[in-house]
Design a protein around this motif. Sequence first.
Motif, mmCIF file in Angstrom:
data_model
loop_
_atom_site.group_PDB
_atom_site.id
_atom_site.type_symbol
_atom_site.label_atom_id
_atom_site.label_comp_id
_atom_site.label_asym_id
_atom_site.label_seq_id
_atom_site.Cartn_x
_atom_site.Cartn_y
_atom_site.Cartn_z
ATOM 1 N N GLY A 8 0.750 -0.915 -0.357
ATOM 2 C CA GLY A 8 0.448 0.033 0.113
ATOM 3 C C GLY A 8 0.692 2.040 -0.065
ATOM 4 N N GLY A 9 2.507 1.076 -0.156
ATOM 5 C CA GLY A 9 2.635 2.341 0.065
ATOM 6 C C GLY A 9 3.253 3.116 -1.322
ATOM 7 N N GLY A 10 3.220 4.586 -1.003
ATOM 8 C CA GLY A 10 4.082 4.761 -2.728
ATOM 9 C C GLY A 10 3.942 6.557 -2.346
ATOM 10 N N LEU A 11 3.656 7.234 -3.491
ATOM 11 C CA LEU A 11 3.686 8.187 -4.183
ATOM 12 C C LEU A 11 2.899 9.143 -3.390
ATOM 13 C CD1 LEU A 11 5.775 11.011 -4.201
ATOM 14 C CD2 LEU A 11 5.454 10.235 -6.825
ATOM 15 N N VAL A 12 2.605 10.447 -3.343
ATOM 16 C CA VAL A 12 0.977 11.265 -3.342
ATOM 17 C C VAL A 12 1.851 11.966 -2.170
ATOM 18 C CG1 VAL A 12 1.093 10.485 -0.217
ATOM 19 C CG2 VAL A 12 -1.130 10.758 -1.963
ATOM 20 N N GLN A 13 0.233 13.288 -2.904
ATOM 21 C CA GLN A 13 0.787 14.699 -2.684
ATOM 22 C C GLN A 13 0.667 14.989 -1.508
ATOM 23 O OE1 GLN A 13 -0.897 16.733 -5.593
ATOM 24 N NE2 GLN A 13 0.612 17.006 -7.125
ATOM 25 N N ALA A 14 1.097 15.885 -1.275
ATOM 26 C CA ALA A 14 1.103 16.483 0.367
ATOM 27 C C ALA A 14 -0.467 16.770 0.390
ATOM 28 C CB ALA A 14 1.201 17.436 0.320
ATOM 29 N N GLY A 15 -1.174 16.306 1.675
ATOM 30 C CA GLY A 15 -2.592 16.019 1.696
ATOM 31 C C GLY A 15 -3.277 15.297 1.483
ATOM 32 N N GLY A 16 -2.768 14.234 0.560
ATOM 33 C CA GLY A 16 -2.789 13.049 0.417
ATOM 34 C C GLY A 16 -3.778 11.801 1.669
ATOM 35 N N SER A 17 -3.763 10.582 1.034
ATOM 36 C CA SER A 17 -4.163 9.374 1.592
ATOM 37 C C SER A 17 -3.403 8.313 1.512
ATOM 38 C CB SER A 17 -5.878 9.627 1.739
ATOM 39 O OG SER A 17 -6.671 10.691 2.304
ATOM 40 N N LEU A 18 -2.997 7.325 2.514
ATOM 41 C CA LEU A 18 -3.022 6.408 1.608
ATOM 42 C C LEU A 18 -3.240 5.233 2.579
ATOM 43 C CD1 LEU A 18 1.063 6.444 0.892
ATOM 44 C CD2 LEU A 18 -1.190 5.886 -1.098
ATOM 45 N N ARG A 19 -3.943 3.989 2.131
ATOM 46 C CA ARG A 19 -3.945 3.064 3.269
ATOM 47 C C ARG A 19 -2.771 2.100 3.177
ATOM 48 N NH1 ARG A 19 -8.946 -1.421 2.969
ATOM 49 N NH2 ARG A 19 -9.084 -1.507 5.310
ATOM 50 N N LEU A 20 -2.655 1.568 4.287
ATOM 51 C CA LEU A 20 -1.181 0.901 4.270
ATOM 52 C C LEU A 20 -2.104 -0.538 4.719
ATOM 53 C CD1 LEU A 20 1.975 2.552 5.742
ATOM 54 C CD2 LEU A 20 1.041 1.970 2.953
ATOM 55 N N SER A 21 -2.051 -2.050 4.619
ATOM 56 C CA SER A 21 -1.462 -3.483 4.884
ATOM 57 C C SER A 21 -0.659 -3.504 5.468
ATOM 58 C CB SER A 21 -2.648 -3.955 4.673
ATOM 59 O OG SER A 21 -3.528 -3.371 2.867
ATOM 60 N N CYS A 22 -1.306 -5.199 6.206
ATOM 61 C CA CYS A 22 0.008 -5.826 6.555
ATOM 62 C C CYS A 22 -0.271 -7.355 6.649
ATOM 63 C CB CYS A 22 0.755 -5.437 7.401
ATOM 64 S SG CYS A 22 2.034 -7.119 8.409
ATOM 65 N N THR A 23 -0.077 -8.453 6.075
ATOM 66 C CA THR A 23 -1.041 -9.470 6.114
ATOM 67 C C THR A 23 -0.233 -10.639 6.562
ATOM 68 O OG1 THR A 23 -2.734 -9.357 4.826
ATOM 69 C CG2 THR A 23 -1.846 -11.904 4.829
ATOM 70 N N ALA A 24 -0.254 -11.356 8.271
ATOM 71 C CA ALA A 24 0.800 -12.241 9.000
ATOM 72 C C ALA A 24 0.310 -14.051 8.109
ATOM 73 C CB ALA A 24 0.566 -12.236 9.839
ATOM 74 N N SER A 25 1.682 -14.028 7.570
ATOM 75 C CA SER A 25 0.987 -15.930 7.190
ATOM 76 C C SER A 25 1.984 -16.984 7.568
ATOM 77 C CB SER A 25 1.167 -16.189 5.505
ATOM 78 O OG SER A 25 2.542 -15.414 4.898
ATOM 79 N N GLY A 26 1.814 -18.249 7.652
ATOM 80 C CA GLY A 26 1.947 -19.387 8.197
ATOM 81 C C GLY A 26 1.487 -19.823 8.671
ATOM 82 N N ARG A 27 2.107 -20.346 10.002
ATOM 83 C CA ARG A 27 1.396 -21.671 10.486
ATOM 84 C C ARG A 27 1.212 -21.143 12.140
ATOM 85 N NH1 ARG A 27 1.436 -27.069 8.906
ATOM 86 N NH2 ARG A 27 2.378 -27.384 6.932
ATOM 87 N N ILE A 28 0.238 -20.478 11.956
ATOM 88 C CA ILE A 28 0.019 -18.958 13.167
ATOM 89 C C ILE A 28 -1.382 -19.648 13.896
ATOM 90 C CG2 ILE A 28 -1.115 -16.616 14.034
ATOM 91 C CD1 ILE A 28 0.212 -15.870 11.040
ATOM 92 N N PHE A 29 -0.782 -19.813 15.119
ATOM 93 C CA PHE A 29 -2.104 -19.558 16.229
ATOM 94 C C PHE A 29 -2.401 -19.085 16.787
ATOM 95 C CE2 PHE A 29 -3.725 -22.802 20.047
ATOM 96 C CZ PHE A 29 -3.969 -21.795 20.163
ATOM 97 N N SER A 30 -1.711 -17.621 17.217
ATOM 98 C CA SER A 30 -2.219 -16.787 17.521
ATOM 99 C C SER A 30 -1.500 -14.839 17.158
ATOM 100 C CB SER A 30 -2.631 -16.801 19.119
ATOM 101 O OG SER A 30 -3.168 -16.001 19.590
ATOM 102 N N ILE A 31 -2.201 -13.849 17.580
ATOM 103 C CA ILE A 31 -1.335 -12.682 16.734
ATOM 104 C C ILE A 31 -1.795 -11.918 17.951
ATOM 105 C CG2 ILE A 31 -0.847 -11.150 15.163
ATOM 106 C CD1 ILE A 31 -1.884 -12.922 13.200
ATOM 107 N N ASN A 32 -0.627 -11.208 18.544
ATOM 108 C CA ASN A 32 -0.865 -10.683 19.849
ATOM 109 C C ASN A 32 -0.934 -8.820 19.426
ATOM 110 O OD1 ASN A 32 -1.520 -9.477 22.553
ATOM 111 N ND2 ASN A 32 0.543 -10.669 23.462
ATOM 112 N N ALA A 33 -0.523 -7.939 20.183
ATOM 113 C CA ALA A 33 -0.554 -6.791 19.659
ATOM 114 C C ALA A 33 -0.099 -6.791 18.110
ATOM 115 C CB ALA A 33 0.006 -5.841 20.392
ATOM 116 N N MET A 34 -0.255 -5.546 17.408
ATOM 117 C CA MET A 34 0.233 -5.593 16.381
ATOM 118 C C MET A 34 0.562 -3.828 16.564
ATOM 119 S SD MET A 34 -1.759 -7.593 13.306
ATOM 120 C CE MET A 34 -0.931 -8.394 12.099
ATOM 121 N N HIS A 35 1.723 -3.225 15.296
ATOM 122 C CA HIS A 35 1.870 -1.726 15.324
ATOM 123 C C HIS A 35 2.121 -1.653 14.077
ATOM 124 C CE1 HIS A 35 3.260 -4.094 18.846
ATOM 125 N NE2 HIS A 35 2.816 -2.920 19.738
ATOM 126 N N TRP A 36 2.538 -0.307 13.614
ATOM 127 C CA TRP A 36 2.886 0.327 12.434
ATOM 128 C C TRP A 36 3.616 1.094 13.285
ATOM 129 C CZ3 TRP A 36 2.642 -1.546 7.933
ATOM 130 C CH2 TRP A 36 1.594 -1.757 7.445
#
Length: 121
Positions: A8-36
């Motif tokens: 979701g990253g990229g180049l944007v002009q000042a005043g604009g918006s972006l939405r970043l995504s982050c997906t966890a994959s693999g053999r996951i049992f549980s996910i605790n806190a997530m951060h940016w």
Amino acid sequence: QVQLVESGGGLVQAGGSLRLSCTASGRIFSINAMHWYRQAPGKQRELVARITSGGNTNYPDSMKGRFTISRDNAKNTVYLQMNSLKPEDTAVYYCNAGVRGIWASDFSDYWGQGTQVTVSS
């Protein structure tokens, strides 16, 4: 093996918006806190936002108002909505999460590879 992949990253002009995504994959049992986090050239990595597994959010005072973190537990995905972007928001944005694998007895800290956000003036 657990992986975090941002998009979701990229180049944007000042005043604009972006939405970043982050997906966890693999053999996951549980996910605790997530951060940016973000790291601008020549600067230390800094926390942008945090969200618990229950959906409680926290922001440093400097990040309040323009950034919104959310997550979809069913998709193992965390989002960062960024509005009214400024040139000083230019940085590499990293996802971080505490993840417990299906064979693990405890949570481990994982990082994504980062996604570049560039805000032009």
